[in-house]
Design a protein around this motif. Structure first.
Motif, PDB file in Angstrom:
ATOM      1  N   THR A  44     -77.394 -43.905   4.438  1.00 54.88           N
ATOM      2  CA  THR A  44     -77.357 -45.239   5.001  1.00 54.88           C
ATOM      3  C   THR A  44     -78.561 -46.008   4.473  1.00 54.88           C
ATOM      4  N   THR A  45     -78.419 -47.323   4.386  1.00 52.30           N
ATOM      5  CA  THR A  45     -79.523 -48.171   3.946  1.00 52.30           C
ATOM      6  C   THR A  45     -79.921 -49.197   4.990  1.00 52.30           C
ATOM      7  N   GLY A  46     -79.222 -49.235   6.090  1.00 50.35           N
ATOM      8  CA  GLY A  46     -79.420 -50.280   7.082  1.00 50.35           C
ATOM      9  C   GLY A  46     -78.337 -51.338   6.958  1.00 50.35           C
ATOM     10  N   CYS A  47     -77.851 -51.551   5.745  1.00 49.91           N
ATOM     11  CA  CYS A  47     -76.762 -52.502   5.490  1.00 49.91           C
ATOM     12  C   CYS A  47     -75.452 -51.804   5.178  1.00 49.91           C
TER      13      CYS A  47
ATOM     14  N   GLU B 176     -81.603 -56.083   3.592  1.00 48.32           N
ATOM     15  CA  GLU B 176     -81.009 -56.421   2.287  1.00 48.32           C
ATOM     16  C   GLU B 176     -81.885 -55.928   1.148  1.00 48.32           C
ATOM     17  N   ALA B 177     -83.204 -56.101   1.292  1.00 49.95           N
ATOM     18  CA  ALA B 177     -84.131 -55.669   0.239  1.00 49.95           C
ATOM     19  C   ALA B 177     -84.085 -54.154   0.061  1.00 49.95           C
TER      20      ALA B 177
ATOM     21  N   ILE C  55     -88.815 -46.525  10.346  1.00 51.89           N
ATOM     22  CA  ILE C  55     -87.450 -46.195  10.741  1.00 51.89           C
ATOM     23  C   ILE C  55     -86.553 -47.418  10.773  1.00 51.89           C
ATOM     24  N   GLU C  56     -87.039 -48.563  11.223  1.00 46.98           N
ATOM     25  CA  GLU C  56     -86.193 -49.748  11.331  1.00 46.98           C
ATOM     26  C   GLU C  56     -85.678 -50.211   9.976  1.00 46.98           C
ATOM     27  N   HIS C  57     -86.390 -49.935   8.924  1.00 51.65           N
ATOM     28  CA  HIS C  57     -86.043 -50.482   7.614  1.00 51.65           C
ATOM     29  C   HIS C  57     -85.867 -49.422   6.541  1.00 51.65           C
ATOM     30  N   GLY C  58     -85.763 -48.191   6.944  1.00 49.19           N
ATOM     31  CA  GLY C  58     -85.641 -47.121   5.975  1.00 49.19           C
ATOM     32  C   GLY C  58     -84.193 -46.826   5.626  1.00 49.19           C
ATOM     33  N   ALA C  59     -84.037 -45.922   4.723  1.00 48.32           N
ATOM     34  CA  ALA C  59     -82.722 -45.430   4.325  1.00 48.32           C
ATOM     35  C   ALA C  59     -82.731 -43.924   4.515  1.00 48.32           C
TER      36      ALA C  59
END
Length: 108
Positions: free
Chosen positions: A34-37, A70-71, A17-21
């Motif tokens: 959303t992508t996190g960024c 970012e990745a 969840i912390e790094h997913g989209a």
């Protein structure tokens, strides 16, 4: 036609969840996510068996994204912006483009 609800996407088939989209496809042809960024909305349509995204409006979050965010942002946006197909197999749904594949999982 594409009939999909909300999806959780990562480059890893296991949700993080912390790094997913998140990607949401509506029956009316709107894609949001959303992508996190960033948060984005766009129109999508099927063209010759491929999903093509147009009229994307994207807003980057304020502040700096960490390297993992970012990745994921770069990876997800490269798939979404390059035209993709839905693939399924072994109980999973994914997006496949000439650049990469994303495994998706349903979330409530």
């Amino acid at each position: 036609s594409v009939k999909a609800d909300s999806y959780y996407a990562t480059s890893n088939p296991l949700p993080v969840i912390e790094h997913g989209a998140s990607l949401t496809f509506t029956k009316g042809g709107t894609l949001s996510g959303t992508t996190g960024c960033r948060r984005f909305t766009a129109h999508y349509a099927e063209n010759a068996g491929e999903i093509v995204v147009t009229k994307m409006i994207s807003n980057r979050k304020q502040g700096k994204c960490d390297s993992d965010e970012e990745a994921i942002d770069t990876y997800v946006m490269s798939v979404v912006n390059s035209g993709f197909t839905f693939i399924s197999g072994l109980g999973e749904l994914g997006l496949s483009s000439p650049r990469a594949e994303i495994t998706l999982a349903f979330v409530d």
